[in-house]
Design an enzyme around this catalytic site. Sequence first.
Site, PDB file in Angstrom:
ATOM      1  N   CYS A 265       0.797  -1.235   0.000  1.00 18.47           N
ATOM      2  CA  CYS A 265       0.000   0.000   0.000  1.00 18.47           C
ATOM      3  C   CYS A 265       0.828   1.282   0.000  1.00 18.47           C
ATOM      4  O   CYS A 265       0.776   2.045  -0.958  1.00 18.47           O
ATOM      5  CB  CYS A 265      -0.930  -0.008   1.212  1.00 18.47           C
TER       6      CYS A 265
HETATM    7  N1  LIG Z   1      -2.706  -5.816   2.052  1.00 17.58           N
HETATM    8  C1  LIG Z   1      -3.146  -4.678   2.579  1.00 17.58           C
HETATM    9  O1  LIG Z   1      -2.712  -4.256   3.650  1.00 17.58           O
HETATM   10  C2  LIG Z   1      -4.234  -3.860   1.894  1.00 17.58           C
HETATM   11  C3  LIG Z   1      -4.963  -2.950   2.650  1.00 17.58           C
HETATM   12  C4  LIG Z   1      -5.950  -2.202   2.028  1.00 17.58           C
HETATM   13  C5  LIG Z   1      -6.151  -2.349   0.659  1.00 17.58           C
HETATM   14  N2  LIG Z   1      -5.404  -3.225  -0.062  1.00 17.58           N
HETATM   15  C6  LIG Z   1      -5.675  -3.355  -1.501  1.00 17.58           C
HETATM   16  O2  LIG Z   1      -6.472  -4.517  -1.685  1.00 17.58           O
HETATM   17  C7  LIG Z   1      -6.163  -5.142  -2.932  1.00 17.58           C
HETATM   18  C8  LIG Z   1      -5.761  -6.588  -2.688  1.00 17.58           C
HETATM   19  O3  LIG Z   1      -4.568  -6.629  -1.933  1.00 17.58           O
HETATM   20  P1  LIG Z   1      -4.089  -7.900  -1.104  1.00 17.58           P
HETATM   21  O4  LIG Z   1      -3.044  -7.396  -0.178  1.00 17.58           O
HETATM   22  O5  LIG Z   1      -5.243  -8.661  -0.562  1.00 17.58           O
HETATM   23  O6  LIG Z   1      -3.417  -8.771  -2.255  1.00 17.58           O
HETATM   24  P2  LIG Z   1      -2.924 -10.302  -2.116  1.00 17.58           P
HETATM   25  O7  LIG Z   1      -1.811 -10.457  -3.094  1.00 17.58           O
HETATM   26  O8  LIG Z   1      -2.674 -10.654  -0.684  1.00 17.58           O
HETATM   27  O9  LIG Z   1      -4.166 -11.159  -2.587  1.00 17.58           O
HETATM   28  C9  LIG Z   1      -4.729 -11.039  -3.837  1.00 17.58           C
HETATM   29  C10 LIG Z   1      -5.203 -12.402  -4.302  1.00 17.58           C
HETATM   30  O10 LIG Z   1      -5.835 -12.209  -5.565  1.00 17.58           O
HETATM   31  C11 LIG Z   1      -5.517 -13.302  -6.405  1.00 17.58           C
HETATM   32  N3  LIG Z   1      -5.737 -12.848  -7.774  1.00 17.58           N
HETATM   33  C12 LIG Z   1      -4.969 -12.028  -8.524  1.00 17.58           C
HETATM   34  N4  LIG Z   1      -5.553 -11.794  -9.703  1.00 17.58           N
HETATM   35  C13 LIG Z   1      -6.709 -12.490  -9.706  1.00 17.58           C
HETATM   36  C14 LIG Z   1      -7.750 -12.644 -10.650  1.00 17.58           C
HETATM   37  N5  LIG Z   1      -7.727 -12.002 -11.815  1.00 17.58           N
HETATM   38  N6  LIG Z   1      -8.778 -13.452 -10.347  1.00 17.58           N
HETATM   39  C15 LIG Z   1      -8.827 -14.102  -9.138  1.00 17.58           C
HETATM   40  N7  LIG Z   1      -7.866 -13.976  -8.201  1.00 17.58           N
HETATM   41  C16 LIG Z   1      -6.830 -13.173  -8.476  1.00 17.58           C
HETATM   42  C17 LIG Z   1      -4.095 -13.648  -6.050  1.00 17.58           C
HETATM   43  O11 LIG Z   1      -3.793 -14.991  -6.376  1.00 17.58           O
HETATM   44  C18 LIG Z   1      -4.082 -13.404  -4.541  1.00 17.58           C
HETATM   45  O12 LIG Z   1      -4.365 -14.584  -3.806  1.00 17.58           O
HETATM   46  C19 LIG Z   1      -5.080  -4.268  -3.555  1.00 17.58           C
HETATM   47  O13 LIG Z   1      -5.672  -3.312  -4.401  1.00 17.58           O
HETATM   48  C20 LIG Z   1      -4.461  -3.572  -2.368  1.00 17.58           C
HETATM   49  O14 LIG Z   1      -3.858  -2.339  -2.712  1.00 17.58           O
HETATM   50  C21 LIG Z   1      -4.470  -4.004   0.528  1.00 17.58           C
END
Ligand SMILES: NC(=O)c1ccc[n+]([C@@H]2O[C@H](COP(=O)([O-])OP(=O)(O)OC[C@H]3O[C@@H](n4cnc5c(N)ncnc54)[C@H](O)[C@@H]3O)[C@@H](O)[C@H]2O)c1
Length: 413
Positions: A265
């Site tokens: 982030c």
């Molecule tokens: N991690 C954090 O602290 C956090 C906090 C707030 C917001 N976010 C936002 O949330 C979103 C997700 O982040 P995250 O940390 O959960 O990511 P992550 O990498 O932990 O998880 C994402 C998952 O999505 C899957 N994926 C990717 N493309 C895909 C698709 N086309 N179809 C199905 N599955 C798919 C991946 O295999 C993975 O398991 C991002 O936009 C991030 O910026 C993250």
Amino acid sequence: MHAQRTQVLAIIGQGYVGLPLAMAAVDAGWTVIGVDNFAAKVAQINGGSSPVEDVSDDQLQAALSNGAYKATTDFSEVALAAVITICVPTPLDDKREPDLTLLRSAATGIAPFVSDETLVVSESTSYPGTLRDLIVPIVNELKPKDSKTIFFASAPERVNPGDPVWNQKNTPRLVGAIDEASKIKALAFYESICDAAVSVSTPEIAEAAKLLENTFRLVNIALINEFTQLCSANGVNVHEVIDAASSKPYGFMPFRPGVGVGGHCIPVDPLYLTWWARQSGVQAKFVESADSINHAMPKYVAERALSLVNPEIKNPKVLILGVAYKPGVGDVRETPVSELRDHLKAQGAVVAWHDPLVSIWEGSQPVDLSWDCSVAILATKQPGMDVEQLIKRGIQILDCTNSLKGLAGVTSL
Ligand SMILES: NC(=O)c1ccc[n+]([C@@H]2O[C@H](COP(=O)([O-])OP(=O)(O)OC[C@H]3O[C@@H](n4cnc5c(N)ncnc54)[C@H](O)[C@@H]3O)[C@@H](O)[C@H]2O)c1
């Protein structure tokens, strides 16, 4: 799973955001289908082993065994859901610009399986306009012919993995929808799983607010990182200064220096903002400057650590303590410790690392704390890391976490 469609939620992406959301929804009475295109992760989750710290194996196993939750790679299962939330990564490309490939593929994946009146919500962080200009057109173009009305909203996730206080339930949720009917549906959904949903007038407000929140952190961290270098050059303890300033009851918020910024982030989202600015012919100079100050920190930390070593030692051994980007998690994405290690090696150091929450990092294995070293750098204070045993052995430590203050042989950043 035989739940009524009205109580079925599909979540695309079962990572740090999607899986805790799934468990929060299960707790609120939803039946949840977790879709992820990474088959090994889906198998791990369905086997009852949680890939994220914020969901325990016990919690996951309970949800799996009572049929309230399952993971799948099969997008067609979203046809059972009344609500679909998209929680896929939104990284940077090699030009450090927004890469929406995964978001686009998630929207393309769900579109053929939406039904009339499905609510589609994007929780992924992105620049303002992403819901309206990218997701809505894809879903509307590829949806089945008999699905006349699809509802759309943006509700950026604000979760802070590893935070013992704030979670998906008690953190107020911003909700911005493309029309009144979508707003009513989206608010009802988030009110069912969160303590508070905050309605904003458009999806763009919600998307921009998310970028503002994380950019606020980035620039304040950069300010303190810059100020730290100034204090250090003048023999002033920056932490005492921050503590002193914190006694002001209003108008000041303490931020602490560190090796840099990491994770999915803080280093990433502000660059969605700078890119968004450039699209309208504006340069977000302040944010760009903050980004470059934070990027210079690993080199500064490497130099400070090596200055603690006897200059006659040509190839000092340096132990890095904590490689995850923040305490309490094993997440090494965008960790600034990678650049720290590279700068140390470029100066001729032999580098090893230790992190109780990380078993393998960029192809290398950790060492234990008995590793013989000339200096140690406490980069991330992980629970269960017995740093005091290094102090007892008389090893110099550069503490980048302000957690060892006053101990012998410890220099604060
Ligand atoms: N991690 C954090 O602290 C956090 C906090 C707030 C917001 N976010 C936002 O949330 C979103 C997700 O982040 P995250 O940390 O959960 O990511 P992550 O990498 O932990 O998880 C994402 C998952 O999505 C899957 N994926 C990717 N493309 C895909 C698709 N086309 N179809 C199905 N599955 C798919 C991946 O295999 C993975 O398991 C991002 O936009 C991030 O910026 C993250």
